[in-house]
Design an enzyme around this catalytic site. Structure first.
Site, PDB file in Angstrom:
ATOM      1  N   ASN A 107       0.837  -1.204   0.000  1.00 22.51           N
ATOM      2  CA  ASN A 107       0.000   0.000   0.000  1.00 22.51           C
ATOM      3  C   ASN A 107       0.866   1.246   0.000  1.00 22.51           C
ATOM      4  OD1 ASN A 107       0.292  -0.454   3.093  1.00 22.51           O
ATOM      5  ND2 ASN A 107      -1.113  -2.070   2.407  1.00 22.51           N
ATOM      6  N   THR A 137      -8.132  -1.140  -0.727  1.00 25.05           N
ATOM      7  CA  THR A 137      -7.896  -2.539  -0.374  1.00 25.05           C
ATOM      8  C   THR A 137      -8.274  -3.421  -1.576  1.00 25.05           C
ATOM      9  OG1 THR A 137      -8.316  -4.211   1.310  1.00 25.05           O
ATOM     10  CG2 THR A 137     -10.212  -2.902   0.634  1.00 25.05           C
ATOM     11  N   THR A 180      -7.213   0.973   2.156  1.00 25.42           N
ATOM     12  CA  THR A 180      -6.446  -0.165   2.646  1.00 25.42           C
ATOM     13  C   THR A 180      -6.528  -0.259   4.174  1.00 25.42           C
ATOM     14  OG1 THR A 180      -4.209  -1.026   2.935  1.00 25.42           O
ATOM     15  CG2 THR A 180      -4.368   1.304   2.493  1.00 25.42           C
ATOM     16  N   GLU A 206      -4.256  -1.319   6.015  1.00 22.99           N
ATOM     17  CA  GLU A 206      -2.937  -1.026   6.596  1.00 22.99           C
ATOM     18  C   GLU A 206      -2.620   0.463   6.655  1.00 22.99           C
ATOM     19  OE1 GLU A 206      -0.113  -4.759   6.392  1.00 22.99           O
ATOM     20  OE2 GLU A 206      -0.627  -4.129   4.382  1.00 22.99           O
ATOM     21  N   HIS A 244       4.491   0.558   1.607  1.00 21.67           N
ATOM     22  CA  HIS A 244       4.639  -0.756   2.247  1.00 21.67           C
ATOM     23  C   HIS A 244       4.591  -1.823   1.160  1.00 21.67           C
ATOM     24  CE1 HIS A 244       3.995  -4.399   4.375  1.00 21.67           C
ATOM     25  NE2 HIS A 244       2.726  -4.494   3.998  1.00 21.67           N
ATOM     26  N   HIS A 252       6.266  -6.163   0.064  1.00 23.30           N
ATOM     27  CA  HIS A 252       6.838  -7.429   0.532  1.00 23.30           C
ATOM     28  C   HIS A 252       8.005  -7.824  -0.371  1.00 23.30           C
ATOM     29  CE1 HIS A 252       2.290  -8.147   1.463  1.00 23.30           C
ATOM     30  NE2 HIS A 252       2.821  -7.379   2.389  1.00 23.30           N
ATOM     31  N   HIS A 282       6.591 -10.300   7.856  1.00 22.28           N
ATOM     32  CA  HIS A 282       5.604  -9.627   7.024  1.00 22.28           C
ATOM     33  C   HIS A 282       6.236  -8.943   5.801  1.00 22.28           C
ATOM     34  CE1 HIS A 282       1.823  -6.825   6.968  1.00 22.28           C
ATOM     35  NE2 HIS A 282       2.297  -7.046   5.754  1.00 22.28           N
TER      36      HIS A 282
HETATM   37 ZN   LIG Z   1       1.652  -6.264   3.963  1.00 23.91          ZN
END
Ligand SMILES: [Zn+2]
Length: 347
Positions: free
Chosen positions: A105, A120, A149, A151, A170, A172, A233
């Site tokens: 996000n 989201t 989102t 988050e 953010h 991954h 995460h």
């Molecule tokens: Zn995440």
């Protein structure tokens, strides 16, 4: 007459550890000076746009801005440009494998109590400007048709704790996330770019994604760090603009990838000497980027005592007078076969 700033002035300030962020806003910047500032992600005094995307970053410091008509602001040319910029960053995250599914996000603070963010359940590779949302600093949705989102609460906690955090990203990214899963803070003092633009990337405690606790554990680290690994995460970064925040993501993941490769070369990793690291920190300080290590003694700058690269398993050397059971069996077999061949020849 307006002062003219050239790329040489920028270089001179860098080498002397001067404050690049305090360059005059009303000066004339040569194209190479703009490029140099651009590459460093610096906007002089934060008021005149000389940054990576002059037309797409807010002209006024967001924390000072009051908005009365939220809906018309949400549809203004300024915010529409930022929506497009978020789509562009989302696509870059997705193309580099930094996000998966609907993960990741992006947010940009645009006013005292307004943040533009991604929705989201949408892949970051295929965002549309019309997908974006406005939320206030408590996470209440203020504009946009898609749901914001979950988050965003983490981004908002970061922005509240660090006024310089205009944008948060953010994702991954696999290499940096590997460190986050192992809960290992990447070792420092190995590559200059990482030291200057990121520095230490600590690991925040694990909390359920989207929870306020997740935001709090990350926010506790944003005073001194712009890039934080989230245990089990991913990674979250903040920057003075969305491009700046995104760069941190690229830098930390490339760094972690290099460290993983380097640990496989069978030799101890070497660090940059501490006095040279001090030089890098002086440049960083001049750029207005926070770092916990500014006040440390030189001998404390590269403390990687927590760093435990993968254990390399060697085959222990065998003593000459020792014969393993396998060797004995093989020897017996050779003897038997030789005897059989000899018998056949005799017969
Ligand atoms: Zn995440």
């Amino acid at each position: 007459m307006r002062k003219v700033i050239t790329s040489r002035d920028i270089e001179a300030l860098q080498t002397t550890g001067g404050d690049l962020a305090s360059l005059p806003v009303d000066a004339l910047y040569t194209p190479s000076a703009k490029d140099a500032l651009n590459a460093l992600g610096i906007t002089p005094a934060g008021k005149t746009s000389v940054g990576a995307s002059p037309s797409s970053e807010p002209a006024q410091p967001p924390a000072e801005r009051q908005v009365t008509n939220i809906e018309s602001f949400f549809n203004s040319p300024e915010i529409n440009l930022l929506k497009e910029k978020i789509c562009d960053i989302g696509r870059r995250l997705w193309e580099r494998d930094y996000v998966d599914g609907n993960g990741g996000n992006i947010s940009i603070r645009v006013a005292r109590d307004l943040v533009l963010c991604t929705p989201t359940m949408v892949s970051k590779g295929f965002l549309k400007p019309s997908d974006m949302c406005f939320v206030d600093l408590e996470g209440n949705q203020k504009a946009g048709t898609r749901k914001r989102t979950s988050e965003i609460l983490m981004h908002l906690e970061m922005m509240k704790a660090q006024p310089k955090a205009i944008s948060c990203v953010h994702a991954h990214p696999p290499h940096a996330t590997a460190f986050a899963v192992a809960r290992i803070q990447p070792p420092t003092c190995m590559i200059p770019e990482m030291e200057i633009l990121v520095g230490e990337a600590p690991v925040a405690n694990y909390s359920t994604p989207g929870s306020k606790e997740m935001g709090q554990s990350v926010a506790a680290l944003v005073q001194d760090h712009n890039t934080i690994l989230m245990a089990n995460h991913g990674v979250v970064t903040w920057g003075t603009g969305v491009e700046d925040a995104y760069w941190k993501m690229e830098i930390v993941d490339a760094y972690c990838r290099t460290i993983v490769f380097a640990t496989q070369l069978g030799t101890e990793l070497k660090t940059i000497s501490k006095d040279k690291v001090r030089d890098l920190l002086n440049i960083k300080k001049g750029m207005g980027i926070p770092d916990r290590r500014y006040n440390l003694k030189e001998c404390e700058l590269c403390d990687n005592s927590e760093w435990h690269p993968g254990v390399v398993c060697g085959i222990p050397p065998q003593k000459n007078d020792e014969t393993s059971p396998t060797d004995i069996q093989a020897e017996e077999l050779v003897k038997t076969i030789t005897q059989m061949v000899m018998n056949k020849l005799k017969g």
